[in-house]
Motif scaffolding. Structure first.
Motif, PDB file in Angstrom:
ATOM      1  N   ILE A  21      59.022  16.857  51.541  1.00  0.00           N
ATOM      2  CA  ILE A  21      59.054  17.475  50.211  1.00  0.00           C
ATOM      3  C   ILE A  21      59.215  16.393  49.140  1.00  0.00           C
ATOM      4  O   ILE A  21      58.586  16.426  48.094  1.00  0.00           O
ATOM      5  CB  ILE A  21      60.223  18.506  50.122  1.00  0.00           C
ATOM      6  N   TYR A  22      60.085  15.411  49.415  1.00  0.00           N
ATOM      7  CA  TYR A  22      60.379  14.400  48.402  1.00  0.00           C
ATOM      8  C   TYR A  22      59.438  13.194  48.440  1.00  0.00           C
ATOM      9  O   TYR A  22      59.270  12.520  47.432  1.00  0.00           O
ATOM     10  CB  TYR A  22      61.831  13.925  48.532  1.00  0.00           C
TER      11      TYR A  22
ATOM     12  N   ILE B 162      57.354  23.637  44.253  1.00  0.00           N
ATOM     13  CA  ILE B 162      58.439  22.681  44.533  1.00  0.00           C
ATOM     14  C   ILE B 162      58.126  21.314  43.927  1.00  0.00           C
ATOM     15  O   ILE B 162      58.997  20.669  43.341  1.00  0.00           O
ATOM     16  CB  ILE B 162      58.704  22.580  46.058  1.00  0.00           C
ATOM     17  N   HIS B 163      56.869  20.896  44.037  1.00  0.00           N
ATOM     18  CA  HIS B 163      56.517  19.567  43.519  1.00  0.00           C
ATOM     19  C   HIS B 163      56.565  19.475  42.000  1.00  0.00           C
ATOM     20  O   HIS B 163      56.660  18.380  41.456  1.00  0.00           O
ATOM     21  CB  HIS B 163      55.155  19.134  44.048  1.00  0.00           C
TER      22      HIS B 163
ATOM     23  N   LYS C  52      64.618  20.993  43.467  1.00  0.00           N
ATOM     24  CA  LYS C  52      63.953  21.059  44.775  1.00  0.00           C
ATOM     25  C   LYS C  52      65.002  21.331  45.859  1.00  0.00           C
ATOM     26  O   LYS C  52      64.802  22.167  46.735  1.00  0.00           O
ATOM     27  CB  LYS C  52      63.257  19.724  45.100  1.00  0.00           C
TER      28      LYS C  52
END
Lengths: 164, 63
Positions: A26-27, A112-113, A120
């Motif tokens: 995700i990050y 999310i991005h 997040k």
């Protein structure tokens, strides 16, 4: 810590590798950055292992250590990998295999991005079903702050998908 | 669009990433390197503290 601790640690990581991989992905979309982040998380989990208390769930502890390690790392790097389009939000996802995310997952990744780093983390914990109080404890924020941020996320969610 | 509607998608994301293996060699490499680095720091710390102690004993006895 001895050899048996290492074996237990490996077993525990294997069992929960989905959490660690998902948060790092995700990050960090770049494969090298992803691997660096995962390495930092594994080291931090190993160093923090003596502080794990068996009264809490192992997965909760892993979420806590992983998210706080990643947030601290980002804060040091001052890196803000924001995506501008839906296609930018998930190309890394296809690199991991032949898996094609469905439309809902693409939308979730896009949403999310577009978020701030702390949002997040809140979103991930919310999707996992943690209460506002539990999220606050994990991210060292207040429950009121979490409620406010989740309300803002919900508003942004409506606005984002109104425009698509 | 409700935020709760994304819960199955998150589960799908988690499930997919569960199949991305973290190898035993990678894990052992990370923790063994850390142990080696920690051990290397011990003599350095002892030497530094001994040097500070000697300096204080020699020059700061009447302070």
């Amino acid at each position: 810590m001895g050899g048996s601790d290492k074996l237990l640690f490996i077993e525990m990581l294997k069992e929960h590798q989905g959490i660690i991989n998902s948060i790092c992905r995700i990050y960090y979309r770049d494969e090298e950055d992803f691997k660096d982040a995962r390495q930092d998380v594994i080291l931090q989990l190993w160093k923090s292992l003596p502080t794990f208390r068996s009264e809490s769930k192992m997965s909760t502890w892993i979420y806590k250590v992983t998210l706080n390690t990643i947030l601290a790392k980002i804060s040091k790097e001052k890196k803000m990998p924001l995506s501008e389009s839906l296609s930018d939000a998930y190309p890394y996802y296809n690199q991991a295999g032949n898996f094609e995310p469905d439309v809902d997952l693409q939308q979730l990744l896009y949403l999310i991005h577009k978020m701030e780093e702390i949002d997040k983390a809140i979103m991930i914990l919310h999707l996992e079903g943690y209460s506002h109080k539990e999220i606050a404890g994990t991210l060292k924020l207040t429950a009121t702050n979490i409620s406010t941020r989740i309300s803002r996320i919900k508003i942004r969610l409506k606005e984002t998908f109104k425009n698509i | 669009m409700n935020i709760e509607n994304f819960k199955p998608s998150w589960k799908q994301f988690l499930q997919h990433n569960s199949s991305v293996d973290i190898s035993q060699d990678e894990i052992l490499g990370i923790i063994d390197n850390h142990s080696k680095e920690s051990l290397q720091l011990v003599p350095e710390r002892i030497f530094r503290n001994a040097a500070i102690f000697c300096f204080l004993i020699t020059f700061c006895q009447n302070c």
